[in-house]
Write a protein that holds these residues in place. Structure first.
Motif, PDB file in Angstrom:
ATOM      1  N   MET A 171      -8.607 -18.171  44.323  1.00 22.94           N
ATOM      2  CA  MET A 171      -8.208 -18.329  42.948  1.00 22.94           C
ATOM      3  C   MET A 171      -6.685 -18.493  42.894  1.00 22.94           C
ATOM      4  O   MET A 171      -5.954 -17.692  43.460  1.00 22.94           O
ATOM      5  N   THR A 172      -6.240 -19.521  42.190  1.00 20.50           N
ATOM      6  CA  THR A 172      -4.805 -19.772  42.101  1.00 20.50           C
ATOM      7  C   THR A 172      -4.153 -18.815  41.098  1.00 20.50           C
ATOM      8  O   THR A 172      -4.837 -18.210  40.259  1.00 20.50           O
ATOM      9  N   GLN A 173      -2.840 -18.732  41.164  1.00 18.90           N
ATOM     10  CA  GLN A 173      -2.118 -17.883  40.209  1.00 18.90           C
ATOM     11  C   GLN A 173      -2.296 -18.408  38.792  1.00 18.90           C
ATOM     12  O   GLN A 173      -2.405 -17.645  37.837  1.00 18.90           O
ATOM     13  N   GLU A 174      -2.345 -19.717  38.647  1.00 20.67           N
ATOM     14  CA  GLU A 174      -2.546 -20.319  37.320  1.00 20.67           C
ATOM     15  C   GLU A 174      -3.908 -19.919  36.749  1.00 20.67           C
ATOM     16  O   GLU A 174      -4.018 -19.582  35.559  1.00 20.67           O
ATOM     17  N   GLU A 175      -4.945 -19.922  37.580  1.00 22.24           N
ATOM     18  CA  GLU A 175      -6.281 -19.503  37.133  1.00 22.24           C
ATOM     19  C   GLU A 175      -6.275 -18.031  36.733  1.00 22.24           C
ATOM     20  O   GLU A 175      -6.856 -17.653  35.707  1.00 22.24           O
ATOM     21  N   LYS A 176      -5.611 -17.197  37.530  1.00 23.27           N
ATOM     22  CA  LYS A 176      -5.516 -15.770  37.203  1.00 23.27           C
ATOM     23  C   LYS A 176      -4.798 -15.565  35.875  1.00 23.27           C
ATOM     24  O   LYS A 176      -5.219 -14.748  35.052  1.00 23.27           O
ATOM     25  N   THR A 177      -3.728 -16.303  35.666  1.00 28.17           N
ATOM     26  CA  THR A 177      -2.961 -16.173  34.426  1.00 28.17           C
ATOM     27  C   THR A 177      -3.812 -16.544  33.219  1.00 28.17           C
ATOM     28  O   THR A 177      -3.774 -15.861  32.190  1.00 28.17           O
ATOM     29  N   LYS A 178      -4.599 -17.605  33.340  1.00 26.59           N
ATOM     30  CA  LYS A 178      -5.466 -18.019  32.222  1.00 26.59           C
ATOM     31  C   LYS A 178      -6.525 -16.959  31.933  1.00 26.59           C
ATOM     32  O   LYS A 178      -6.831 -16.669  30.776  1.00 26.59           O
ATOM     33  N   ILE A 179      -7.077 -16.371  32.979  1.00 29.17           N
ATOM     34  CA  ILE A 179      -8.075 -15.309  32.796  1.00 29.17           C
ATOM     35  C   ILE A 179      -7.418 -14.090  32.161  1.00 29.17           C
ATOM     36  O   ILE A 179      -7.987 -13.480  31.246  1.00 29.17           O
ATOM     37  N   GLU A 180      -6.214 -13.737  32.615  1.00 27.07           N
ATOM     38  CA  GLU A 180      -5.496 -12.599  32.027  1.00 27.07           C
ATOM     39  C   GLU A 180      -5.241 -12.827  30.541  1.00 27.07           C
ATOM     40  O   GLU A 180      -5.366 -11.901  29.728  1.00 27.07           O
ATOM     41  N   GLU A 181      -4.912 -14.051  30.156  1.00 26.29           N
ATOM     42  CA  GLU A 181      -4.696 -14.368  28.749  1.00 26.29           C
ATOM     43  C   GLU A 181      -5.975 -14.178  27.949  1.00 26.29           C
ATOM     44  O   GLU A 181      -5.935 -13.651  26.828  1.00 26.29           O
ATOM     45  N   ARG A 182      -7.114 -14.577  28.512  1.00 28.28           N
ATOM     46  CA  ARG A 182      -8.401 -14.377  27.830  1.00 28.28           C
ATOM     47  C   ARG A 182      -8.736 -12.893  27.737  1.00 28.28           C
ATOM     48  O   ARG A 182      -9.294 -12.440  26.735  1.00 28.28           O
ATOM     49  N   ILE A 183      -8.385 -12.130  28.763  1.00 28.98           N
ATOM     50  CA  ILE A 183      -8.613 -10.684  28.723  1.00 28.98           C
ATOM     51  C   ILE A 183      -7.783 -10.059  27.598  1.00 28.98           C
ATOM     52  O   ILE A 183      -8.288  -9.225  26.837  1.00 28.98           O
ATOM     53  N   VAL A 184      -6.535 -10.455  27.472  1.00 30.55           N
ATOM     54  CA  VAL A 184      -5.685  -9.927  26.394  1.00 30.55           C
ATOM     55  C   VAL A 184      -6.303 -10.263  25.036  1.00 30.55           C
ATOM     56  O   VAL A 184      -6.360  -9.406  24.139  1.00 30.55           O
ATOM     57  N   ASP A 185      -6.803 -11.487  24.880  1.00 33.55           N
ATOM     58  CA  ASP A 185      -7.447 -11.860  23.619  1.00 33.55           C
ATOM     59  C   ASP A 185      -8.627 -10.942  23.313  1.00 33.55           C
ATOM     60  O   ASP A 185      -8.825 -10.523  22.171  1.00 33.55           O
ATOM     61  N   VAL A 186      -9.412 -10.628  24.337  1.00 34.33           N
ATOM     62  CA  VAL A 186     -10.566  -9.741  24.158  1.00 34.33           C
ATOM     63  C   VAL A 186     -10.103  -8.317  23.841  1.00 34.33           C
ATOM     64  O   VAL A 186     -10.678  -7.641  22.984  1.00 34.33           O
ATOM     65  N   LEU A 187      -9.057  -7.858  24.526  1.00 31.86           N
ATOM     66  CA  LEU A 187      -8.566  -6.502  24.279  1.00 31.86           C
ATOM     67  C   LEU A 187      -8.045  -6.343  22.854  1.00 31.86           C
ATOM     68  O   LEU A 187      -8.077  -5.248  22.288  1.00 31.86           O
ATOM     69  N   LYS A 188      -7.607  -7.432  22.257  1.00 28.45           N
ATOM     70  CA  LYS A 188      -7.132  -7.379  20.876  1.00 28.45           C
ATOM     71  C   LYS A 188      -8.280  -7.230  19.876  1.00 28.45           C
ATOM     72  O   LYS A 188      -8.036  -7.092  18.680  1.00 28.45           O
ATOM     73  N   THR A 189      -9.522  -7.226  20.370  1.00 32.73           N
ATOM     74  CA  THR A 189     -10.678  -6.994  19.493  1.00 32.73           C
ATOM     75  C   THR A 189     -11.213  -5.569  19.629  1.00 32.73           C
ATOM     76  O   THR A 189     -12.214  -5.226  19.006  1.00 32.73           O
ATOM     77  N   VAL A 190     -10.558  -4.757  20.452  1.00 32.52           N
ATOM     78  CA  VAL A 190     -10.993  -3.375  20.680  1.00 32.52           C
ATOM     79  C   VAL A 190     -10.119  -2.437  19.850  1.00 32.52           C
ATOM     80  O   VAL A 190      -8.892  -2.491  19.950  1.00 32.52           O
ATOM     81  N   TYR A 191     -10.778  -1.603  19.066  1.00 31.00           N
ATOM     82  CA  TYR A 191     -10.064  -0.676  18.178  1.00 31.00           C
ATOM     83  C   TYR A 191     -10.541   0.747  18.396  1.00 31.00           C
ATOM     84  O   TYR A 191     -11.717   0.986  18.665  1.00 31.00           O
ATOM     85  N   ASP A 192      -9.620   1.682  18.250  1.00 32.18           N
ATOM     86  CA  ASP A 192      -9.971   3.083  18.102  1.00 32.18           C
ATOM     87  C   ASP A 192     -10.486   3.186  16.665  1.00 32.18           C
ATOM     88  O   ASP A 192      -9.812   2.747  15.737  1.00 32.18           O
ATOM     89  N   PRO A 193     -11.679   3.744  16.448  1.00 30.64           N
ATOM     90  CA  PRO A 193     -12.231   3.807  15.093  1.00 30.64           C
ATOM     91  C   PRO A 193     -11.334   4.536  14.085  1.00 30.64           C
ATOM     92  O   PRO A 193     -11.470   4.340  12.888  1.00 30.64           O
ATOM     93  N   GLU A 194     -10.393   5.334  14.569  1.00 24.22           N
ATOM     94  CA  GLU A 194      -9.527   6.092  13.667  1.00 24.22           C
ATOM     95  C   GLU A 194      -8.193   5.411  13.388  1.00 24.22           C
ATOM     96  O   GLU A 194      -7.404   5.892  12.577  1.00 24.22           O
ATOM     97  N   ILE A 195      -7.906   4.284  14.085  1.00 25.57           N
ATOM     98  CA  ILE A 195      -6.602   3.619  13.956  1.00 25.57           C
ATOM     99  C   ILE A 195      -6.845   2.136  13.669  1.00 25.57           C
ATOM    100  O   ILE A 195      -7.550   1.471  14.436  1.00 25.57           O
ATOM    101  N   PRO A 196      -6.254   1.585  12.608  1.00 28.66           N
ATOM    102  CA  PRO A 196      -6.522   0.185  12.243  1.00 28.66           C
ATOM    103  C   PRO A 196      -5.710  -0.851  13.020  1.00 28.66           C
ATOM    104  O   PRO A 196      -5.380  -1.902  12.493  1.00 28.66           O
ATOM    105  N   VAL A 197      -5.367  -0.545  14.271  1.00 31.93           N
ATOM    106  CA  VAL A 197      -4.605  -1.468  15.120  1.00 31.93           C
ATOM    107  C   VAL A 197      -5.308  -1.532  16.470  1.00 31.93           C
ATOM    108  O   VAL A 197      -5.796  -0.519  16.977  1.00 31.93           O
ATOM    109  N   ASN A 198      -5.370  -2.731  17.055  1.00 29.33           N
ATOM    110  CA  ASN A 198      -6.071  -2.891  18.337  1.00 29.33           C
ATOM    111  C   ASN A 198      -5.318  -2.192  19.478  1.00 29.33           C
ATOM    112  O   ASN A 198      -4.124  -1.919  19.376  1.00 29.33           O
ATOM    113  N   ILE A 199      -6.058  -1.917  20.554  1.00 29.62           N
ATOM    114  CA  ILE A 199      -5.496  -1.140  21.663  1.00 29.62           C
ATOM    115  C   ILE A 199      -4.384  -1.878  22.401  1.00 29.62           C
ATOM    116  O   ILE A 199      -3.507  -1.239  22.981  1.00 29.62           O
ATOM    117  N   TRP A 200      -4.402  -3.200  22.388  1.00 30.09           N
ATOM    118  CA  TRP A 200      -3.333  -3.959  23.043  1.00 30.09           C
ATOM    119  C   TRP A 200      -2.014  -3.739  22.293  1.00 30.09           C
ATOM    120  O   TRP A 200      -0.996  -3.402  22.890  1.00 30.09           O
TER     121      TRP A 200
END
Length: 106
Positions: free
Chosen positions: A1-30
């Motif tokens: 896997m190239t560094q460019e491929e890893k970077t693109k996957i990391e960007e998608r992971i960040v996008d997904v992490l921005k959909t995860v919330y602590d139910p008590e806090i109205p801001v995503n975990i990222w």
């Protein structure tokens, strides 16, 4: 896997992490600054270090499962190893500017 491929996957992971919330806090975990490390490995696994705003977070199991499940639904990811860490200890300075505004700290 190239560094460019890893970077693109990391960007998608960040996008997904921005959909995860602590139910008590109205801001995503990222934006809360709870994610300390995201490493995409050549074998299509992910190592992630994260923390909580409080070591006694009542939603800890829910949040950890949500993080792991959402990362593992991404194409090109075989599994996610989510490590819960408390060093360094989380504090408000780790939040993004948007999170501080949303929570009324600025």
């Amino acid at each position: 896997m190239t560094q460019e491929e890893k970077t693109k996957i990391e960007e998608r992971i960040v996008d997904v992490l921005k959909t995860v919330y602590d139910p008590e806090i109205p801001v995503n975990i990222w934006d809360l600054g709870m994610i300390y490390k995201v490493d995409v490995n050549d074998d299509q696994t992910v190592d992630l270090d994260m923390t909580f705003t409080s070591p006694s977070c009542p939603a800890a199991d829910f949040i950890l499962d949500d993080v792991r499940t959402k990362i593992e639904t991404l194409d090109d990811i075989k599994s996610a190893n989510v490590n819960l860490v408390f060093e360094p200890a989380w504090d408000q300075s780790m939040m993004s500017e948007e999170a501080r505004v949303e929570l009324g700290f600025e």
